[in-house]
Design a protein around this motif. Structure first.
Motif, PDB file in Angstrom:
ATOM      1  N   LEU A 159     -74.079   0.317  10.373  1.00 42.03           N
ATOM      2  CA  LEU A 159     -75.413  -0.207  10.049  1.00 42.03           C
ATOM      3  C   LEU A 159     -76.046  -0.844  11.289  1.00 42.03           C
ATOM      4  CD1 LEU A 159     -77.634  -0.790   7.969  1.00 42.03           C
ATOM      5  CD2 LEU A 159     -76.430  -2.911   7.380  1.00 42.03           C
ATOM      6  N   THR A 195     -72.950  -4.435   2.456  1.00 39.87           N
ATOM      7  CA  THR A 195     -72.876  -4.473   3.918  1.00 39.87           C
ATOM      8  C   THR A 195     -73.698  -5.634   4.464  1.00 39.87           C
ATOM      9  OG1 THR A 195     -72.681  -2.074   3.878  1.00 39.87           O
ATOM     10  CG2 THR A 195     -73.128  -3.075   5.998  1.00 39.87           C
ATOM     11  N   VAL A 224     -82.699  -0.149   5.906  1.00 39.90           N
ATOM     12  CA  VAL A 224     -82.190  -0.149   4.530  1.00 39.90           C
ATOM     13  C   VAL A 224     -83.240   0.324   3.531  1.00 39.90           C
ATOM     14  CG1 VAL A 224     -80.442  -1.906   4.993  1.00 39.90           C
ATOM     15  CG2 VAL A 224     -82.712  -2.611   4.172  1.00 39.90           C
TER      16      VAL A 224
END
Ligand SMILES: [Zn+2]
Length: 319
Positions: A159, A195, A224
Motif C-alpha cells: 500500500l 491495512t 484506497v
C-alpha cells in the motif's frame, strides 16, 4: 550535546468545530457515500504536539471533499494533549499521562487501569475497529526526510508503494513500551485484510511537515478509492505529483533504554548510515551499544531518553 531549537512555523488549527462530529465520539466524523466501498480512517494528533496532521484534516474538512465510495472517518486523537499546546514549550504537549500510541492491545484497552490517554483510546476503539484502512499522521523531533511506517506486513508495504510518497518506507514492529494504533487488531494480523500506514511527515514545527501530511493524505485517499485525483487536486501541494524511487528500510531492532544514564555518543538526528559493523552508538551505565552490521541506518533517535522507551531503531536499506 546541542538541543536543536526549531522555530514553530505552523499554527495549530481550531478544531472545536469538529468536536461534536456525528459518530457519538467527540472529534470523530464519518462521511458516507452512497456506493459500497471500504471504510477509511484518517487520524491526527495521536501525539498532541504533532500539529501537521490536524492541519491536513482541517484542510480536508474545509475543502468539502466527500468520499466517492464507502465511508471516510476523520478523527483527532489526543485532543486533551493538543489543548495544552504552547508554541513556547511545543514539546510539552505530546501526551497528558502517557503515550497514546503504546496502548493498542486488547489486554491494555480492556484492563482496569485509568489515564487520560486510555480513556481516549477506549472511546476511539470502535472507530478503529470499524476501519478497513488507516492512515495515522505524525511528525518527528528532528528535521529529517519523511518516513512511511509500514509495520511488518507485506500488504502494508504494498500500500505504501501504491501511495508512492514519501521516498522512504520503513518496516518495523514498533516499541517494547506497547503496541501502536497502526499495529492494533486486524492491522497487525497477517490473516486480515485491514491495512494501516503511519506517516512521519517531517519535523514537528516545520511548514514542510504540513505539506507532506496533506499530500500523503490525498495520495492515500486516492489509492484506497475515497477520492479521485481530480477531487484531490484542490488541496494538492508540492508532492502531489511526485514519483520518487521509493526505498525500503528494514528495521532489525529497537534499542530500548534500560537504565536512566543512557547517552548517545554523537548528536544523531536520524537516517545516518554507520559503518563498519561495531560502530559505537550509545553508552548506558557501562553497557556499550554498537551497530550490529555494516551500513546500519539509525532511525528516529529520541531526545526523550527515559527507561523503557525506545532510544533509536536500527535498520538497513533492503531495496
Ligand atoms: Zn508521533
Amino acid at each position: 550535546m546541542t538541543e536543536p531549537n526549531y522555530t514553530v512555523e505552523l499554527t495549530p488549527p481550531d478544531i472545536e468545530p469538529y468536536r461534536s462530529g456525528n459518530t457519538g465520539i467527540d472529534y470523530v466524523t464519518t462521511f458516507e457515500s452512497r456506493l459500497a466501498g471500504p471504510h477509511v480512517l484518517v487520524t491526527a494528533l495521536t501525539h498532541g504536539n504533532e500539529i501537521c496532521g490536524a492541519i491536513a484534516l482541517d484542510r480536508l474538512f474545509r475543502s468539502g471533499l466527500r468520499p466517492r465510495q464507502g465511508k471516510l472517518t476523520l478523527g483527532f486523537d489526543n485532543v486533551a494533549a493538543y489543548r495544552n499546546f504552547d508554541p513556547r514549550v511545543p514539546i510539552a504537549s505530546r501526551y497528558v499521562d502517557e503515550d497514546f500510541n503504546r496502548l493498542w492491545s486488547p489486554a491494555t484497552l480492556d484492563d482496569a487501569r485509568q489515564s487520560a490517554e486510555l480513556a481516549r483510546a477506549r472511546a476511539l476503539r470502535p472507530a478503529v475497529d470499524a476501519a478497513d484502512f488507516l492512515l495515522d499522521i505524525h511528525s518527528m523531533q528532528y528535521a529529517t526526510a519523511p518516513l512511511m511506517l509500514a509495520g511488518t506486513l507485506d500488504r502494508s508495504v504494498a500500500l505504501a508503494r501504491r501511495v508512492g510518497i514519501p521516498e522512504l518506507i520503513m518496516c518495523d514492529a514498533g516499541h517494547a513500551a506497547g503496541p501502536r494504533m497502526r499495529d492494533y487488531g486486524g492491522f497487525g494480523d497477517p490473516a486480515s485484510a485491514k491495512t494501516a500506514l503511519l506517516i512521519e511527515s517531517g519535523q514537528h514545527w516545520e511548514r514542510r511537515a504540513a505539506e507532506v501530511a496533506t499530500d500523503v493524505m490525498l495520495r492515500f485517499l486516492i489509492t484506497v478509492g475515497s477520492l479521485t485525483r481530480d477531487d484531490a487536486q484542490v488541496l494538492a501541494g508540492p508532492d502531489f505529483d511526485a514519483h520518487p524511487r521509493q526505498r525500503v528500510i528494514q528495521v532489525t531492532e529497537a534499542v530500548t533504554i534500560t537504565d536512566d544514564r543512557f547517552e548517545f555518543v554523537q548528536d544523531f538526528r536520524g537516517l545516518e548510515v554507520l559503518s563498519p559493523k561495531g560502530t559505537l552508538i550509545a553508552r548506558e551505565d557501562g553497557r556499550e551499544i554498537r551497530t550490529p552490521y555494516d551500513d546500519c541506518v539509525l532511525i528516529m533517535p529520541s531526545r526523550r531518553l527515559a527507561k523503557g522507551q525506545t532510544a533509536v531503531r536500527l535498520g538497513r536499506y533492503v531495496e
